[in-house]
Design an enzyme around this catalytic site. Structure first.
Site: not given
Ligand SMILES: *Cc1c(COP(=O)(O)O)cnc(C)c1O
Length: 376
Positions: A72-73, A152, A180, A200, A202, A238, A324
């Site tokens: 997502a970043t 989040n 989220q 995202s 994860h 790749t 973070c």
């Protein structure tokens, strides 16, 4: 005693079914999907195509509207910097909310340091932006608005459909960080009026290191990573075939169980809240009504935040702010009006697919014990 993991807003365990789906693509079907000159490469490309079209279908877009990124970043960076670069003749004004993830705020602040004008709107005590205030902040030279779907830290859901309508009326591009919300609501970004949507892997029981940017039809962004022309030239590099296959599988599983999961975890969240309220001096941060079912964020009176989290951390994996930014007080809780001390004495509980009622009861016991100790 094992630590109870209640930090699913930071990350989730990769589902065994996702791990199984990825397995063949590490060492057996390892070919580069850009190698179109042999069958192995074509097979890898077919796996990527299949994953892309399945994900696109879930999101209600065409396959070419899905751009795979590292998460997502990166999707936020591509959306924000890429759109601004592509449309810079339209204006210099950017608009966002004080409660956004740093993966949105930092690219916007970067642009603000390069000649753009950034408005960071405050939110109300409940975490929601005032829609009149939002509407008034839109300008003729507003180039891009970025508002997250679900927060989040506090799980609060912004009124994205209304925000989308206001932006669409004015012809202003709208981006949303969906890390989220994705997998927790059946979201079709374009129907909500979103032009750009980040997700995202994860956060939805998929692998780390994969995500996507979803572009509405006709939305053009300038590439921010130049290379071998992958992803329609929008993102060189790749393609990580196992991660892409895993993201698709995780999204598929989430689309099947999101409703039952949100309902079950919402019930457990209410049980957690009831248990915590009995301890006294516990207040919910952010709206409880407009919130994801699996999030709870509370502020605890009469204790020092550092001591509180030190007392919890052996038995409970929870977060005080955003993972973070641990160390500095949460900018999200500050935006709700909490003092640094109140923010430090706050606990974020992120429930997830593996969470059980026994774990919730255990969590209440651990907090109760800590408060007994600290309050004397
Ligand atoms: C986790 C998260 C991110 C970062 O996602 P990555 O895939 O780890 O880069 C961005 N925004 C929000 C709201 C998040 O919860």
């Amino acid at each position: 005693m094992a630590t109870t993991y209640l930090d699913h807003q930071a990350t989730t365990p990769c589902d065994p079914a996702v791990v199984a789906a990825m397995a063949p693509y590490w060492s057996e079907r390892f070919a580069n999907p850009s190698s179109r000159s042999h069958r192995c490469g074509l097979e890898a490309a077919a796996a990527v195509d299949l994953a892309r079209s399945s994900l696109a279908q879930q999101l209600g877009v065409a396959p070419e509207q899905v751009v795979f990124t590292s998460g997502a970043t990166e999707a936020n960076n591509l959306a924000i910097k890429g759109l601004v670069e592509a449309r810079r003749q339209r204006g210099r004004h950017l608009l966002t909310l004080a409660t956004e993830h740093r993966a949105v705020l930092e690219p916007l602040r970067y642009l603000a340091g390069h000649g753009y004008e950034l408005t960071v709107l405050p939110v109300q005590r409940d975490g929601l932006v005032d829609l009149n205030r939002f509407s008034e902040a839109l300008r003729d030279d507003t180039l891009l608005v970025s508002v997250m779907a679900a927060n989040n830290e506090i799980g609060v859901l912004q009124a994205l459909a209304s925000i989308g309508a206001l932006c669409r009326e004015r012809g202003i591009a709208l981006h949303s960080d969906g890390a989220q919300i994705f997998g927790n609501r059946p979201l079709r970004p374009c129907e909500l009026g979103l032009d750009l949507f980040s997700l995202s892997g994860h956060k939805i029981y998929g692998p780390k290191g994969i995500g996507a940017l979803v572009l509405a039809e006709g939305i053009v962004v300038a590439p921010q990573q130049h290379g071998g022309g992958q992803e329609g030239g929008l993102r060189g590099g790749t393609l990580p075939v196992p991660l892409i296959v895993g993201l698709q599988r995780a999204a598929e599983l989430a689309s099947q169980d999101w409703q039952a999961r949100q309902q079950r975890l919402g019930g457990l969240r209410d049980r957690l809240l009831a248990g915590l309220l009995e301890l006294g001096g516990v207040r919910v941060n952010g709206s409880l009504e407009h919130r994801l079912g699996h999030n709870l964020n509370v502020q605890v009176d009469g204790v020092d935040g550092t001591q509180l989290h030190r007392a919890l951390r052996r038995q409970l994996a929870v977060s005080g702010g955003s993972a973070c930014s641990s160390g500095s007080p949460s900018h999200v809780l500050a935006a709700l009006g909490l003092t640094p001390a109140e923010a430090a004495a706050s606990i974020r509980f992120g429930l997830g697919r593996p969470t059980t009622a026994a774990e919730i009861d255990q969590a209440v016991l651990v907090v109760a014990e800590a408060l007994k100790q600290l309050r004397g």
